[in-house]
Design a protein around this motif. Structure first.
Motif, PDB file in Angstrom:
ATOM      1  N   ARG A  82      -2.104   1.637   0.793  1.00  0.00           N
ATOM      2  CA  ARG A  82      -1.172   0.615   0.307  1.00  0.00           C
ATOM      3  C   ARG A  82       0.015   1.232  -0.429  1.00  0.00           C
ATOM      4  NH1 ARG A  82      -1.471  -1.182  -4.903  1.00  0.00           N
ATOM      5  NH2 ARG A  82      -1.031  -3.302  -4.219  1.00  0.00           N
ATOM      6  N   ASN A  83      -0.138   2.497  -0.890  1.00  0.00           N
ATOM      7  CA  ASN A  83       0.939   3.171  -1.614  1.00  0.00           C
ATOM      8  C   ASN A  83       1.789   4.077  -0.727  1.00  0.00           C
ATOM      9  OD1 ASN A  83       0.359   2.212  -4.340  1.00  0.00           O
ATOM     10  ND2 ASN A  83      -1.539   3.408  -4.173  1.00  0.00           N
ATOM     11  N   PRO A  92       4.777   5.210   1.217  1.00  0.00           N
ATOM     12  CA  PRO A  92       6.167   4.745   1.197  1.00  0.00           C
ATOM     13  C   PRO A  92       6.657   4.389   2.605  1.00  0.00           C
ATOM     14  CG  PRO A  92       5.923   6.875   0.097  1.00  0.00           C
ATOM     15  CD  PRO A  92       4.664   6.628   0.856  1.00  0.00           C
ATOM     16  N   THR A 147       5.056   9.902  -4.578  1.00  0.00           N
ATOM     17  CA  THR A 147       5.461   8.554  -5.012  1.00  0.00           C
ATOM     18  C   THR A 147       4.573   8.048  -6.146  1.00  0.00           C
ATOM     19  OG1 THR A 147       6.262   8.040  -2.787  1.00  0.00           O
ATOM     20  CG2 THR A 147       5.818   6.186  -4.234  1.00  0.00           C
ATOM     21  N   MET A 148       3.278   8.289  -6.024  1.00  0.00           N
ATOM     22  CA  MET A 148       2.342   7.817  -7.042  1.00  0.00           C
ATOM     23  C   MET A 148       2.454   8.630  -8.340  1.00  0.00           C
ATOM     24  SD  MET A 148      -0.981   7.172  -4.564  1.00  0.00           S
ATOM     25  CE  MET A 148      -2.051   6.589  -5.882  1.00  0.00           C
ATOM     26  N   VAL A 194      -5.346   3.763  -1.121  1.00  0.00           N
ATOM     27  CA  VAL A 194      -4.331   4.814  -1.018  1.00  0.00           C
ATOM     28  C   VAL A 194      -3.254   4.424  -0.009  1.00  0.00           C
ATOM     29  CG1 VAL A 194      -3.903   7.243  -0.457  1.00  0.00           C
ATOM     30  CG2 VAL A 194      -6.007   6.586  -1.646  1.00  0.00           C
ATOM     31  N   GLU A 201      -0.473  -4.232   0.564  1.00  0.00           N
ATOM     32  CA  GLU A 201      -1.908  -4.481   0.649  1.00  0.00           C
ATOM     33  C   GLU A 201      -2.436  -4.285   2.075  1.00  0.00           C
ATOM     34  OE1 GLU A 201      -5.252  -4.904  -1.363  1.00  0.00           O
ATOM     35  OE2 GLU A 201      -3.292  -5.168  -2.315  1.00  0.00           O
ATOM     36  N   THR A 240       3.149  10.194  -0.218  1.00  0.00           N
ATOM     37  CA  THR A 240       2.415   9.182  -0.988  1.00  0.00           C
ATOM     38  C   THR A 240       2.007   9.728  -2.349  1.00  0.00           C
ATOM     39  OG1 THR A 240       1.564   8.229   1.072  1.00  0.00           O
ATOM     40  CG2 THR A 240       0.423   7.632  -0.964  1.00  0.00           C
ATOM     41  N   THR A 286       6.783   0.293  -0.497  1.00  0.00           N
ATOM     42  CA  THR A 286       5.562   0.859   0.074  1.00  0.00           C
ATOM     43  C   THR A 286       4.954  -0.102   1.092  1.00  0.00           C
ATOM     44  OG1 THR A 286       4.218  -0.069  -1.708  1.00  0.00           O
ATOM     45  CG2 THR A 286       5.068   2.164  -2.031  1.00  0.00           C
ATOM     46  N   ASP A 300      10.175   4.183  -7.727  1.00  0.00           N
ATOM     47  CA  ASP A 300      10.335   2.746  -7.458  1.00  0.00           C
ATOM     48  C   ASP A 300      10.929   2.548  -6.065  1.00  0.00           C
ATOM     49  OD1 ASP A 300      10.463   0.031  -7.683  1.00  0.00           O
ATOM     50  OD2 ASP A 300      12.333   0.014  -8.854  1.00  0.00           O
TER      51      ASP A 300
END
Length: 553
Positions: A341-342, A344, A211-212, A339, A223, A208, A220, A217
């Protein structure tokens, strides 16, 4: 069941103090750290959402842990359950899955009331190993898209796999790299460190973060709602009531899988703790939990061996461990939602690939194949294939059916060993007896006389041809069915017509009763039945006081 549960609670919390409370709290938080990545992964694997898996773990932890039949049981979404939900959600949508889960909860409550908790003992171990491996394959196949960043179509794992032939298979490098990173990390992560911090959690955190930071792209989790009541939950208005009868079969599959997983998990943990699982209470808890879960938008839950094992190793003292694990997940849900929500989907796919591999009971599989147990291998293979191609219900029915057929074939095996009478072995010097049995034969019959082995019994006249006395040693015949009794009667009548003297020796009580009912005792006469072959051989002129009767058999 109520009184037993209250007694169980009294025993569980007797002498409870601050030290035990701290042990439950720490064990619960440890389990929560293990459960978080699995809950997210199994929610996605089921065809629902990561939030759905998280809510399931929280609600199941609160409700089922409070009512469980063993303080060590930790329930939540599992890979096995997620594997059978993909096709269900694909065919009937989320509302259909909610209805099936609710119906499964009712079935589990009925099973608890009817004391069906011991039925799992009738499922052979190779069948359980087979459907576990089949489910592992389904999980792995279902994560190919998330693992490689590809696209497929179809309502089942096999259909999705086949669709690559027309849609093409073009992996996304970034997605594949993230998934491989998590997979490799979980494989090489030292076991002693894994006992402190789960490798799956570390892998997801690192994936994560990468990715952030790198702005990758890739898909993930999305919400995470700040509520336990998900927007998509069981709603009577949204249910297609005409489809409810069709949902009975998948509901039954969910209930059966829940029974198997929960009770087998409890049996394993019970051996480790020395506290036996209350099977009926566990089914009641699972039933209530699965009735409640659809109202929150959760997927079916069951006891999870991985989380239960962590609870036991972490020093769980009471069922509060499961409750604290749920509270810990609830806090994470609200505190870490931005966090989570992001996270992958590729990272979750990596976790699921390793989980699928480890789900296989490799020790049992190696044992079956290394010792060449053909019947066990057949049950394992057939059940695994049926699980992948059809569904769990078909797999269990076919696997258990095959097991019963193989068992009947093995138990119905009949052996007849023939031996010429040698009076010298009895240390007999009576010339009359020696002359009488100079052309005698003993047939040692071992096994039940059933319709399935009549052909072996029918060989008796040919094998005993030429002798004038035949002694049937039937001590090893536990039962006789109608077909075999009719065949035996015809054979004995044939011997009588040929002038062959027949004695039946050592017949067990149950078999003697059957021969009496079939008219064979009347045909032969009481004097033809003896306690043993030796007694028959030493009695050249039978008299009633030497015979075996049904009462003495």
């Amino acid at each position: 069941m109520g009184k037993a549960f209250l007694q169980q609670l009294r025993n569980e919390f007797r002498g409870y103090n601050g030290h035990k409370l701290s042990q439950d709290l720490m064990a619960g938080l440890t389990v929560a750290a293990v459960a978080l990545p699995l809950a997210l992964a199994f929610g996605v694997s089921a065809g629902a959402t990561a939030a759905c898996g998280l809510v399931t773990a929280i609600v199941a932890g609160l409700v089922i842990s409070a009512l469980t039949g063993g303080y060590y049981q930790i329930s939540g979404p599992t890979g096995a359950m997620a594997a059978i939900l993909g096709s269900l959600i694909g065919a009937y949508g989320m509302q259909g899955m909610f209805v099936a889960t609710f119906l499964a909860g009712i079935m589990l409550l009925i099973a608890a009331v009817l004391h069906l908790g011991n039925l799992t003992a009738f499922v052979p171990a190779p069948v359980i190993t087979g459907f576990t491996s089949g489910i592992a394959v389904i999980i792995a196949m279902g994560q190919i898209d998330n693992f490689f960043g590809t696209y497929s179509e179809g309502g089942s794992a096999l259909a999705k796999l086949a669709s690559y032939g027309t849609l093409g298979f073009r992996p996304d490098l970034a997605t594949t790299a993230v998934a491989l990173f998590v997979t490799v990390l979980m494989v090489v992560f030292p076991k002693k460190w894994n006992a402190v911090v789960p490798a799956s959690l570390i892998g997801i955190i690192l994936a994560t973060a990468a990715t952030m930071l790198l702005g990758l792209d890739i898909a993930t989790v999305g919400e995470i709602p700040q509520t336990l009541l998900l927007p998509d939950r069981l709603s009577p208005r949204a249910v297609d009531w005409s489809a409810v009868p069709a949902l009975l079969a998948p509901a039954f599959s969910i209930a059966v899988l829940n029974m198997l997983e929960s009770l087998l998990c409890g049996a394993s943990a019970g051996r480790a703790t020395g506290v036996k699982l209350n099977n009926d209470q566990e089914l009641f808890a699972q039933g209530v939990g699965n009735l409640v879960l659809p109202l929150f938008g959760g997927i079916p839950a069951t006891a999870a061996l991985a989380r239960t094992s962590v609870a036991v190793r972490s020093g769980a003292q009471t069922r509060l461990t499961g409750v604290f694990h749920a509270v810990g997940l609830l806090i994470m849900m609200f505190a870490l939602a931005p966090v989570i929500r992001n996270v992958p989907l590729a990272a979750l796919a990596g976790v699921l690939m390793v989980t699928a591999w480890r789900m296989n009971e490799w020790h049992a599989i190696r044992y079956m194949f290394s010792h060449r147990f053909k019947g066990a291998i057949a049950k394992f293979a057939v059940t695994m294939v049926c699980t992948i191609v059809f569904d769990l219900t078909v797999a269990i029915v076919v696997g258990v059916g095959l097991g019963l057929i193989l068992m009947v074939a093995r138990l119905s095996k009949l052996q007849i060993n023939y031996e010429r009478v040698d009076m010298s072995r009895l240390k007999n010097d009576d010339p009359v007896l020696n002359a009488r049995y100079s052309n005698a034969m003993v047939a040692y019959i071992t096994g039940p006389l059933l319709f399935a082995n009549i052909s072996v019994l029918e060989e008796l006249p040919d094998r005993a041809a030429g002798c004038d006395t035949l002694l049937l040693s039937m001590r090893g015949v536990p039962t006789v069915d109608v077909s075999a009794a009719q065949t035996l009667q015809a054979i004995l009548e044939g011997f009588r017509e040929r002038g062959v003297d027949v004695a039946i020796c050592g017949l067990p009580t149950a078999s003697m009763t059957m021969l009496r009912r079939a008219g064979i005792v009347e045909l032969m006469g009481e004097q033809a039945f003896y306690w043993s072959v030796e007694r028959a051989l030493l009695d050249p002129r039978p008299c009633p006081e030497n015979v075996q009767t049904a009462q003495r058999g």
